[in-house]
Design a protein around this motif. Structure first.
Motif, PDB file in Angstrom:
ATOM      1  N   ARG A 191      46.054  33.019  43.151  1.00  0.00           N
ATOM      2  CA  ARG A 191      47.371  33.287  42.570  1.00  0.00           C
ATOM      3  C   ARG A 191      47.522  34.772  42.226  1.00  0.00           C
ATOM      4  O   ARG A 191      48.578  35.379  42.441  1.00  0.00           O
ATOM      5  N   ALA A 192      46.439  35.380  41.711  1.00  0.00           N
ATOM      6  CA  ALA A 192      46.484  36.811  41.393  1.00  0.00           C
ATOM      7  C   ALA A 192      46.668  37.651  42.647  1.00  0.00           C
ATOM      8  O   ALA A 192      47.393  38.649  42.644  1.00  0.00           O
ATOM      9  N   ILE A 238      50.283  37.583  43.651  1.00  0.00           N
ATOM     10  CA  ILE A 238      51.103  38.414  42.763  1.00  0.00           C
ATOM     11  C   ILE A 238      50.872  39.897  43.046  1.00  0.00           C
ATOM     12  O   ILE A 238      51.814  40.684  43.113  1.00  0.00           O
ATOM     13  N   GLU A 265      52.672  40.756  46.148  1.00  0.00           N
ATOM     14  CA  GLU A 265      54.119  40.754  45.931  1.00  0.00           C
ATOM     15  C   GLU A 265      54.571  41.991  45.176  1.00  0.00           C
ATOM     16  O   GLU A 265      55.611  42.584  45.480  1.00  0.00           O
ATOM     17  N   LYS A 266      53.777  42.424  44.193  1.00  0.00           N
ATOM     18  CA  LYS A 266      54.116  43.590  43.383  1.00  0.00           C
ATOM     19  C   LYS A 266      53.743  44.903  44.073  1.00  0.00           C
ATOM     20  O   LYS A 266      54.047  45.977  43.561  1.00  0.00           O
ATOM     21  N   GLU A 324      46.985  36.763  34.996  1.00  0.00           N
ATOM     22  CA  GLU A 324      47.473  38.109  34.652  1.00  0.00           C
ATOM     23  C   GLU A 324      46.318  39.091  34.495  1.00  0.00           C
ATOM     24  O   GLU A 324      46.409  40.239  34.947  1.00  0.00           O
ATOM     25  N   VAL A 360      45.169  40.096  37.963  1.00  0.00           N
ATOM     26  CA  VAL A 360      46.129  41.035  38.561  1.00  0.00           C
ATOM     27  C   VAL A 360      45.910  42.435  37.994  1.00  0.00           C
ATOM     28  O   VAL A 360      45.874  43.428  38.735  1.00  0.00           O
TER      29      VAL A 360
END
Length: 330
Positions: free
Chosen positions: A30-31, A34, A37-38, A316, A319
């Motif tokens: 999941r990280a 993200i 995506e970022k 988070e 990430v």
């Protein structure tokens, strides 16, 4: 200073490749999605291809284009094995054993970094600190002149004018229990580099003690004084001083009184604790009592960046560490 926003912006600018050897682990997947995506990095998930793709599908990201790399099927694995054998043959590593090691995602990640195919790697969501750093120390090794890996926290203290408008680097708070003077000096120099590269601030380094400039006599004071002398000799251009009590290090009027003429006293933004007990207690006191944000631990001292996660890390957190590793790889 919004430290994480600065790190994110710098990571986006750099566009680094970060290997994630725990590629089937749910939080890591999941990280990675993200971070991609970022635009924080180009993450590569390492592991068994079927397992990693299943984890990606479960996370809803199968079509998102995060790269998956299975070390057991990689066309680069034979060359990596040859390079690892050459690197470690004097330690008794056979070519056959090198081939087995590069099939391990952790060792494969270290070889990717060593060979320039990745800029750093992040692990520790399921692996121990020892498992994360063993391949790094064998393959990537520490930076020239730095004898050990250490850790730092970037502390962001709200409503504080001390340090760098409330921002400090604390070290070592997570790895080295009782560094000797040479090691303590190395931690100070590595922490100064962390302050520059990660936070973008000019370091003013204080080596802390219960004594300021000989106000007490003890072997523990001697250790810090010797470490200060070693660090000054190795980096004479660096704003660094010790031994300093905490108040003399960060409070201007006390620094002027206790250490007149010091280039650091009263305005330090990098605090080097004499041992792990002091460092770990110190950062947690500031985090809990001052409601400070503690960013880290950030690994420092490696020739190329490797970072260890807490096994309780959130998505988070991972990430953030991917972004930090990308910036360290500049």
């Amino acid at each position: 200073m919004d430290v994480m926003n600065r790190i994110y912006a710098e990571a986006r600018r750099l566009g680094k490749t970060i290997a994630l050897p725990e590629g089937a682990e749910e939080r890591t997947v999941r990280a990675a999605l993200i971070a991609k995506e970022k635009g924080l990095a180009r993450p590569i998930l390492l592991g068994g291809e079927d397992e990693v793709r299943a984890a990606l599908k479960k996370a809803g990201g199968e079509a998102d284009g995060v790269e998956v790399l299975d070390p057991t099927r990689s066309p680069k694995a034979p060359a990596y094995a040859e390079a690892l054998h050459e690197l470690r043959k004097n330690k008794g590593l056979s070519l056959e054993d090198a081939r087995k090691l590069v099939a391990d995602p952790m060792y494969y990640a270290a070889m990717m970094v060593k060979e320039g195919d990745a800029d750093g790697y992040v692990s520790g969501a399921v692996n121990t600190t020892a498992n994360t750093f063993r391949p790094a120390l064998q393959i990537i090794k520490t930076a020239p002149g730095i004898p050990l890996v250490s850790s730092a926290f970037v502390m962001v203290v709200p409503d504080c004018s001390l340090g760098e408008e409330g921002v400090f680097v604390f070290a070592d708070c997570a790895l080295n229990p009782n560094p000797n003077p040479e090691e303590l000096a190395a931690i100070a120099l590595a922490s100064a580099q962390t302050a520059r590269s990660l936070v973008g601030m000019e370091p003013r380094v204080a080596l802390l003690s219960f004594s300021t400039k000989g106000s007490a006599e003890h072997e523990l004071v001697d250790k810090v004084a010797k470490a200060t002398a070693i660090a000054k000799e190795k980096a004479p251009e660096l704003l660094l001083d010790g031994e300093l009590q905490l108040d003399a290090a960060i409070i201007p009027e006390i620094g002027r009184r206790k250490a007149p003429g010091s280039p650091v006293a009263g305005r330090a933004n990098v605090l080097i604790f004499p041992d792990l007990e002091a460092g770990n207690i110190g950062y947690k006191l500031v985090q809990r009592l001052a409601k400070a944000e503690a960013i880290g631990p950030v690994s420092q001292g490696m020739a190329k960046p490797v970072n260890d996660l807490s096994r309780g890390a959130s998505v988070e957190d991972i990430v953030n560490v991917i972004a930090i590793t990308a910036v360290q790889g500049a």
